[in-house]
Motif scaffolding. Structure first.
Motif, PDB file in Angstrom:
ATOM      1  N   GLU A 145      23.845  -3.246  -9.866  1.00  0.00           N
ATOM      2  CA  GLU A 145      22.944  -4.321  -8.861  1.00  0.00           C
ATOM      3  C   GLU A 145      23.688  -5.448  -9.239  1.00  0.00           C
ATOM      4  OE1 GLU A 145      20.598  -3.917  -7.056  1.00  0.00           O
ATOM      5  OE2 GLU A 145      20.538  -2.090  -8.149  1.00  0.00           O
TER       6      GLU A 145
ATOM      7  N   ILE B 236      34.487  -0.043   1.174  1.00  0.00           N
ATOM      8  CA  ILE B 236      35.202   0.041  -0.050  1.00  0.00           C
ATOM      9  C   ILE B 236      35.930   2.040  -0.741  1.00  0.00           C
ATOM     10  CG2 ILE B 236      35.133  -1.985  -1.006  1.00  0.00           C
ATOM     11  CD1 ILE B 236      32.880   0.772  -2.681  1.00  0.00           C
TER      12      ILE B 236
ATOM     13  N   PRO C  88      27.161   1.029  -1.692  1.00  0.00           N
ATOM     14  CA  PRO C  88      28.275   1.376  -2.124  1.00  0.00           C
ATOM     15  C   PRO C  88      28.953   1.997  -0.621  1.00  0.00           C
ATOM     16  CG  PRO C  88      27.267   2.160  -3.813  1.00  0.00           C
ATOM     17  CD  PRO C  88      25.860   1.909  -2.647  1.00  0.00           C
ATOM     18  N   LYS C  89      28.364   2.853   0.154  1.00  0.00           N
ATOM     19  CA  LYS C  89      28.115   3.483   1.380  1.00  0.00           C
ATOM     20  C   LYS C  89      28.993   2.842   2.931  1.00  0.00           C
ATOM     21  CE  LYS C  89      24.815   5.335   3.652  1.00  0.00           C
ATOM     22  NZ  LYS C  89      24.157   5.658   2.844  1.00  0.00           N
TER      23      LYS C  89
ATOM     24  N   ALA D 111      36.960  11.336 -11.145  1.00  0.00           N
ATOM     25  CA  ALA D 111      36.215  12.100 -10.651  1.00  0.00           C
ATOM     26  C   ALA D 111      35.887  12.993  -9.287  1.00  0.00           C
ATOM     27  CB  ALA D 111      35.356  10.279  -9.942  1.00  0.00           C
TER      28      ALA D 111
ATOM     29  N   ALA E  57      31.691  -2.809  -5.720  1.00  0.00           N
ATOM     30  CA  ALA E  57      31.875  -1.740  -5.402  1.00  0.00           C
ATOM     31  C   ALA E  57      30.326  -0.786  -5.279  1.00  0.00           C
ATOM     32  CB  ALA E  57      31.859  -0.068  -6.681  1.00  0.00           C
ATOM     33  N   GLY E  58      29.253  -1.802  -5.650  1.00  0.00           N
ATOM     34  CA  GLY E  58      27.819  -1.720  -5.109  1.00  0.00           C
ATOM     35  C   GLY E  58      27.391  -0.748  -6.030  1.00  0.00           C
ATOM     36  N   LEU E  59      28.137  -0.446  -7.456  1.00  0.00           N
ATOM     37  CA  LEU E  59      27.478   0.256  -8.515  1.00  0.00           C
ATOM     38  C   LEU E  59      26.416  -0.221  -9.100  1.00  0.00           C
ATOM     39  CD1 LEU E  59      30.221   2.325  -8.572  1.00  0.00           C
ATOM     40  CD2 LEU E  59      28.377   3.394  -7.807  1.00  0.00           C
TER      41      LEU E  59
ATOM     42  N   ARG F  88      32.431  -2.561 -10.537  1.00  0.00           N
ATOM     43  CA  ARG F  88      31.235  -2.085 -10.020  1.00  0.00           C
ATOM     44  C   ARG F  88      30.389  -2.767  -9.149  1.00  0.00           C
ATOM     45  NH1 ARG F  88      30.682   2.942 -12.677  1.00  0.00           N
ATOM     46  NH2 ARG F  88      28.246   2.117 -12.800  1.00  0.00           N
TER      47      ARG F  88
ATOM     48  N   MET G 295      37.244   4.073  -3.786  1.00  0.00           N
ATOM     49  CA  MET G 295      37.329   3.682  -5.756  1.00  0.00           C
ATOM     50  C   MET G 295      37.818   4.816  -5.691  1.00  0.00           C
ATOM     51  SD  MET G 295      34.495   1.548  -7.578  1.00  0.00           S
ATOM     52  CE  MET G 295      34.624   1.876  -9.536  1.00  0.00           C
TER      53      MET G 295
ATOM     54  N   ARG H 197      40.017   6.977   3.472  1.00  0.00           N
ATOM     55  CA  ARG H 197      39.094   6.096   4.190  1.00  0.00           C
ATOM     56  C   ARG H 197      39.373   4.928   4.756  1.00  0.00           C
ATOM     57  NH1 ARG H 197      34.789   5.721   0.935  1.00  0.00           N
ATOM     58  NH2 ARG H 197      34.810   3.729   2.008  1.00  0.00           N
TER      59      ARG H 197
ATOM     60  N   PHE I 100      38.802   6.134  -9.619  1.00  0.00           N
ATOM     61  CA  PHE I 100      37.705   6.499 -11.406  1.00  0.00           C
ATOM     62  C   PHE I 100      38.867   6.659 -12.148  1.00  0.00           C
ATOM     63  CE2 PHE I 100      34.838   6.457  -8.205  1.00  0.00           C
ATOM     64  CZ  PHE I 100      33.761   5.724  -8.513  1.00  0.00           C
ATOM     65  N   GLN I 101      38.312   6.686 -13.532  1.00  0.00           N
ATOM     66  CA  GLN I 101      39.139   6.481 -14.520  1.00  0.00           C
ATOM     67  C   GLN I 101      39.488   8.188 -14.875  1.00  0.00           C
ATOM     68  OE1 GLN I 101      37.653   5.100 -18.322  1.00  0.00           O
ATOM     69  NE2 GLN I 101      39.418   6.064 -19.348  1.00  0.00           N
TER      70      GLN I 101
END
Lengths: 275, 289, 412, 368
Positions: free
Chosen positions: D56, D79, D74-75, D87, D52-54, D49, D81, D152, D83-84
């Motif tokens: 800090e 990248i 993140p944007k 999402a 990802a930038g989610l 994360r 992602m 993407r 998710f488990q």
């Protein structure tokens, strides 16, 4: 077996009795409202006889009273309050559910604790405030104080907290700003909660009495409850007319309730489940 | 304390941006009035002439020497004590009944809930009709009481109105609580030989304690503030037998235009509600597991 | 999804625009005239007269805005919130507090106009709207308490004239109170009195007492006051008279109309009731019986202008017209109101009407019941009367309690 | 395509006594498939994360293609992602879900359509494009989530336990598919899982984490054969490595490992490295497959026979596991499925001398 059946009988008897207590008065109200004679009291059986029925009272409510004006006021105020309330409480609920910033907990606690403050304590200062803004007896004055409701913020926060965090993060990676996340992801996903809040607010605004009765002075700014509330003094002996008027006030909330019962119940349940 | 990063700062900015208007409104119409109310209560403030004089605590001392104030306080407490337990129990009972397997459940639920969504103006007007001297209640029970002009029964009638309207509302709260009780608990109790009534007292009542607490708190706050019904049904009469604190505040503020005095009474009401809540918290709050 | 979003956005923006644009309160170009609206008939009547006025003075842009419910409070509220109409009805009973708050425009200058002829009004009515020499309202109508009596019942009892004094009132009433079906309770009363302070005050004035004396002190414990009150209460307690609620009636007019009593003290508003709902009653009116002096209570209303009004000129034109000979004539002709100008009554020949004459003559010795106490005194007085009528307190006890309550400072 | 460099990366949650990630260093090569693995709470997701930038970044640097990413949102990191919980936006169709990120980046309608259809093609879900997530199975949803990442064309794909919500069979199938996708797209992928089997089967490089610290980063087979420490040795492999505590004893110029249950000579190849530990406590480790019944020829050089008593046999079809106790430690031994062992049977076994592991009980590092 016999015992069981007897129990069942008692059970349904109690149920029926309770139902009568809860909706019987409305049926009484309806029969008064279609009575031809102004003398509605006394033997209730005479209300049930078809020759004594008329719908003229409804026509009279519509024609003789400023009912149209009051209906417009009520609808206008209620709709604006409902739409704005849904939007702003969702916005604030989103912040409290999803964004971290210093003082969040404190602020939220402050909002929640203010729920126990009696409405009446706000009345005098709010009125003075409105008077200073020269908003007494105006739509703005009637609308502004109820554009946001703390309970609704609480409800929306509760709901937003159930939305998986992944969804928000996926949107962040997809390139959403926070407003877009709120607007394009959280709002569309939260239809049930929004509906509950909307219905809730609609009902509250529609039935609100204390504020409009204080702030609306002339008849052209009355809402339906206030208008009909005053009718009571003016047409004390004309019960059919009064009952027709009160029944008409009840109709919108009743219809909305019957159609959206599910959301209604959810809303109450959500506000009552946790605190 | 490390400096917040750009993203954190962004988030903080956005949070305040989003909260800006809602908080402004809440600030203006909730928090500011609370403080302002206290401020006003130290003044002799006449709305019509817009004259105000600082008089310190004089409003409060006058309040405490006003027999009507004490009477309204008594009425308010009487009202609350009369309404809250009955409405809570009735709501729980209705919810329990609704939670049984019965045909047409949503019909009955709607029936019990309708008074709750109906405008207080409507229910009050309806009650005036029902309880008038020649009204349905007297006809049904062969009585001759003029409920609302008789000082002994006026308050009772208004209490009945409140119980009638709110029990359905709280029923739904209880219903949600009931539905979260696992059915296996009842099944186990049935195997242990508990009757329906015993199940109600031994399982339902203790299991919904958190909801009960919530309903009690809300009910108490609501009852302490009762206004609409009084305004419409009795206007505080007869002989001030139904003047409650809320109504007392309103009358002093908007009939006699003694804003400072009204604010002082409102402050006292707030303190009363706050203390009652504290007592509730202390003695009735269920422990959180 | 995008459709939903657009829709939402649209609604939201619209509602914001609506809220902040559509909320301008009142059109400031119009001169607003407000009164209470007691019933639709009266509202139509006023509208008719105003239409006449409009034909005569088309330059005055005005709007009639009747105020339903709680009129007195609403008008004070409007004065306090700068939303008051430019001309409004002022009740004689409430006039002192307005005059005290100094929110009304003095009218002496306007009324000084010779064509207006202020001296034509009954002085008792004018006095109700004066503080010192300053006039704050122009009377629009009046209604004094008079005695209504059932001629048939009087004839039956062998009475030839209505009671002239307190003694006769009591004696006549006793004579006509009877139990016709023998159940021990009278079915017909001689007199029905209302347990209200206004009705009592008529007797107090006749006895030379007063609720509040010239110097502002209370007179309710004075002998003149208490004697009158005791007389009034005694009529009830000794069974010479009764009160409406004991007869399951809302007011004494109902008792009179349903022939449950021979006499009531009432005023003009009973007449239309008798004509429409109880037209089989053969009734007459007389001046109230005399105590130590002639006196009665009069209910009078006036037109007043707020000090803050920005349309005082137009406002006065409206008042001027409505209280002019022509204006009053058309009101009087169409309805039941009595003209506050003597000349109008004379010109319309009202003095020749056996009923109206009684009302007009009563105006000569009538008084508006006024106090300078804060409004709450009235509730307290009602509570005191309740104590007498429902808790069996003596008049003195009740008045002492009332005196305490008023003097304790709450009402100051 | 891109390399990801992690330099002295630190994650410190406010108010926490210890850093979640004290100091991480890692290089993820271009086009490689790197798996972050470890028990739950080890910081693997946090690390992902942070990429990802989610989350800090509290300290150190994150570079993608040599560019510092620490402060980018993140944007802006290019990248994607998976998710488990997939999402997926529940109110959008599959197509809209996939197109959403592109729309936000103002791609033309035609380009979006191209990419979405191409991705649908790759993932074999063309017929699903109009469906809503609610109307799909878990596997299909996961596919959409991957498709959303593919369209993407990001520099780095990030997977956060993407398969853990699927049932076992589907998991194996998707594993293969993701692997195939990697070969086809030749993209840099970072994959987080707690399942070491998944890690072994999928990664070019596996990074084992424990308590925020990278224990070892290597290719799967190197990790299996040469675990750097007790943790990695125990974590990688299924069933996991058996351990026993004992003492090194010098005897007749040879070294022996001795405890109450075992006593065998350490092969000469190891003796040199372990000679310094003589007399000290040591942890001995062996994998279930490197212990053999001496009755059957194994073709391996075995230690002296050791007597064990079988507690439980566990046939799983392809093979049979035997469980026995050594000093109260349950150990596992792998045998062929046709062997006829019984509980309470006593057998003599030997350890493959090539595959003996020794660890320092204090540092838990491997010492031989």
């Amino acid at each position: 077996m016999k015992r069981l059946q007897f129990q069942k009988f008692i059970f349904y008897a109690v149920l029926l009795l309770m139902t009568t207590v809860y909706i019987g008065p409305f049926i009484y109200q309806f029969f008064i409202s279609i009575s031809q004679s102004k003398d509605v009291f006394g033997d209730p059986v005479k209300l049930l006889q078809p020759p004594n029925w008329t719908f003229q009272n409804y026509a009279n409510v519509w024609v003789d009273l400023p009912f149209k004006q009051w209906l417009f006021n009520s609808l206008f105020i209620t709709l604006v309050q409902t739409i704005m309330n849904v939007f702003f409480s969702a916005l604030a609920g989103f912040v409290f559910a999803r964004l971290t910033f210093p003082g969040r907990k404190f602020l939220f606690g402050l909002l929640i604790s203010s729920l126990t403050v009696p409405v009446i304590i706000l009345l005098v200062p709010k009125f003075i405030f409105m008077n200073n803004l020269r908003l007494v007896n105006t739509y703005a004055g009637l609308i502004l104080p109820n554009l946001i409701t703390i309970t609704n913020i609480f409800l929306m926060k509760q709901f937003f907290e159930t939305i998986p965090k992944d969804l928000e993060e996926a949107a962040l990676i997809d390139g959403c700003s926070y407003f877009r996340i709120f607007w394009q992801i959280f709002l569309p996903v939260s239809t049930p909660a929004l509906a509950a809040v909307a219905i809730y607010t609609f009902q509250g605004s529609w039935n609100e009495f204390l504020w409009p009765v204080t702030l609306a002075i002339t008849s052209d700014k009355f809402t339906l409850p206030v208008g009909v509330g005053f009718l009571k003094n003016q047409f004390q002996s004309d019960w059919p007319l009064l009952m027709a008027g009160t029944l008409l006030i009840t109709l919108p909330t009743l219809c909305i309730f019957l159609v959206f019962q599910r959301y209604f119940v959810q809303g109450v349940a959500a506000s009552g489940g946790k605190e | 304390m490390p400096q917040p990063s750009t993203r954190q700062r962004d988030m903080i900015t956005i949070a305040w941006l989003f909260l800006g208007f809602p908080l402004l409104l809440i600030g203006l119409f909730v928090f500011f009035p609370i403080g302002y109310s206290l401020f006003i209560s130290f003044f002799d403030w006449n709305l019509v002439t817009n004259q105000r004089t600082f008089i310190g605590l004089a409003n409060y001392t006058r309040l405490f020497s006003d027999s009507l104030f004490w009477k309204s306080t008594g009425n308010t407490i009487l009202y609350t004590i009369g309404v809250v337990p009955i409405q809570t129990f009735l709501a729980l009972f209705l919810a329990f009944v609704m939670n049984q397997k019965i045909r047409g459940r949503s019909f009955f639920r709607a029936a019990f809930y309708i008074p709750a969504i109906t405008s207080s103006v409507v229910t009050s007007t309806l009650f005036i009709a029902l309880f008038s001297k020649q009204g349905l209640i007297n006809q049904l029970f062969g009585l001759e009481n003029d409920w609302l002009t008789n000082p002994n029964t006026a308050m009772l009638t208004i209490m009945a109105n409140n119980i009638w309207t709110t029990s359905g509302y709280f029923m739904v709260s209880f219903l949600a609580g009931l539905q979260s009780i696992p059915n296996s608990l009842y099944e186990a109790a049935r195997i242990d030989g508990a009757s329906t009534w015993q199940q109600f007292w031994k399982i339902t009542v203790p299991m919904v304690r958190p909801v009960t607490y919530f309903v009690l708190v809300l009910g108490l706050i609501g009852c302490f503030q009762v206004f609409d019904q009084i305004f419409i049904m009795s206007a505080g009469g007869p002989v001030n037998s139904t003047t409650t604190l809320s109504y007392y505040v309103y009358v002093n503020g908007f009939k006699y235009f003694k804003l400072g005095y009204a604010a002082a009474a409102a402050i006292v009401l707030a303190v009363l509600i706050f203390s009652a809540n504290q007592v509730q918290n202390r003695y009735f709050k269920p422990e959180v597991d | 999804m995008s459709k939903l979003t657009t829709c939402w956005r649209y609604v939201l923006v619209l509602s914001i625009v609506f809220t902040f644009s559509g909320c301008q309160s009142t059109d400031t170009k119009l001169t607003r005239l407000s009164g209470w609206s007691s019933n639709p008939v009266e509202e139509k009547l006023v509208a008719g007269v105003l239409a006449d006025f409009h034909r005569e003075k088309p330059a005055v842009n005005f709007k009639y805005e009747p105020i339903p419910g709680n009129y007195t409070e609403k008008i004070q509220l409007m004065l306090g919130t700068h939303t008051a109409p430019d001309v409004f009805y002022l009740r004689g009973e409430t006039a002192p507090s307005y005059m005290r708050f100094n929110v009304l425009e003095p009218l002496n200058q306007y009324a000084a106009d010779t064509t207006f002829r202020i001296d034509d009004f009954y002085p008792a009515l004018l006095k109700s709207f004066q503080k010192g020499d300053t006039l704050y309202g122009v009377p629009k109508d009046f209604n004094p308490y008079v005695l209504f009596y059932n001629k048939a019942m009087f004839g039956e009892a062998g009475l030839t004239h209505p009671p002239q004094n307190w003694k006769e009132l009591e004696a006549f009433s006793r004579r006509m109170t009877k139990d016709t079906n023998g159940d021990g309770k009278p079915d017909q009363y001689g007199l029905v009195l209302e347990p209200t302070i206004e009705m009592i005050m008529a007797f107090v004035y006749q006895n030379g007492g007063d609720f509040q004396k010239e110097d502002g002190t209370l007179g309710i414990l004075d002998k003149n006051f208490l004697d009158a009150l005791e007389y009034y209460v005694r009529l009830y307690r000794t069974g010479a008279a009764t009160i409406p609620s004991d007869l399951s009636a809302k007011w004494n007019g109902e008792c009179f109309g349903t022939k449950k009593c021979a006499m009531v003290i009432s005023s003009g508003w009973l007449i239309p009731e008798l004509r429409t709902n109880y037209n089989d009653v053969d009734w007459g009116v007389a001046e109230l019986p005399v105590g130590r002096q002639k006196a009665t209570i009069v209910f009078t209303n006036a037109y007043a202008m707020p000090k803050e009004s920005i349309h005082k000129k137009d406002g006065w034109q409206i008042i001027d017209y409505l209280t002019s000979q022509d204006g009053l004539k058309s009101v009087v002709k169409q309805g039941l109101a009595l003209p506050p100008r003597r000349s109008v009554a004379q010109n319309l020949g009202l003095y020749n009407d056996p009923v109206k004459r009684v009302f007009l003559q009563s105006a000569e010795f009538a008084r508006t019941f006024q106090t300078t106490l804060p409004e709450r005194w009235y509730e307290e007085a009602s509570v005191a009367l309740q104590m007498i009528y429902f808790d069996n307190k003596t008049p003195r006890e009740a008045m002492e309690a009332l005196n305490r309550q008023i003097e304790s400072g709450i009402l100051q | 395509m891109a390399t990801v460099e992690i330099r002295n990366l630190v994650k410190q949650y406010p108010g926490a006594a210890k850093a979640a990630i004290p100091n991480a260093n890692l290089t993820i090569d271009d086009q490689s498939f790197v798996v972050l693995v470890g028990p739950s709470g080890c910081g693997k997701s946090t690390l992902l994360r942070m990429i990802a930038g989610l989350e800090e970044i509290s300290g150190g640097e994150l570079l993608i293609d040599g560019q510092r990413m620490n402060d980018l949102s993140p944007k802006d990191r290019d990248i994607a992602m998976v998710f488990q919980n997939y999402a997926l936006y529940p109110h959008m169709s599959v197509y809209e879900n996939m197109a959403f990120g592109l729309k936000l980046r103002k791609f033309s309608k035609a380009e979006i359509d191209n990419r979405v259809r191409a991705a649908a093609d790759i993932l074999d879900m063309k017929e699903l494009l109009d469906r809503k997530p609610k109307a799909m199975s878990g596997g299909q949803r996961q596919r959409v989530a991957i498709g959303r990442a593919i369209v993407r064309e990001p520099k780095v794909f990030l997977f956060d336990e993407p398969l853990s919500n699927l049932d076992a069979k589907l998991r194996v199938q998707m594993r293969v598919e993701i692997k195939r996708l990697h070969q086809r797209l030749k993209a840099t992928m970072v994959y987080v899982t707690h399942d070491q089997v998944e890690a072994m089967t999928m990664g070019d490089k596996i990074v084992v984490l424990k308590a925020g610290v990278i224990q070892q980063a290597d290719s799967p087979m190197n990790l299996y054969n040469n675990p750097a420490n007790l943790f990695v040795a125990g974590f990688i492999g299924s069933p996991s490595m058996n351990f026993g505590r004992g003492t090194l004893v010098a005897q007749d110029k040879t070294l022996r490992f001795v405890n109450s249950a075992l006593d065998f000579q350490i092969p000469a190849s190891l003796a040199d490295t372990l000679v310094g530990q003589v007399g000290k406590e040591i942890i001995f480790g062996f994998r279930p497959e490197s212990i053999y019944d001496i009755c059957f020829p194994s073709g391996k050089t075995l230690t002296e026979p050791q007597r064990i008593t079988i507690d439980v046999t566990e046939p799983i079809g392809s093979e049979t596991f035997l469980y026995f106790s050594l000093q109260d430690q349950v150990c596992c031994m792998r045998t062929l499925s046709d062997s006829q062992y019984q509980p309470n049977q006593t057998i003599d076994v030997g350890f493959d001398t090539e595959r003996l592991y020794f660890f320092d009980p204090q540092t838990e590092q491997r010492i031989g």
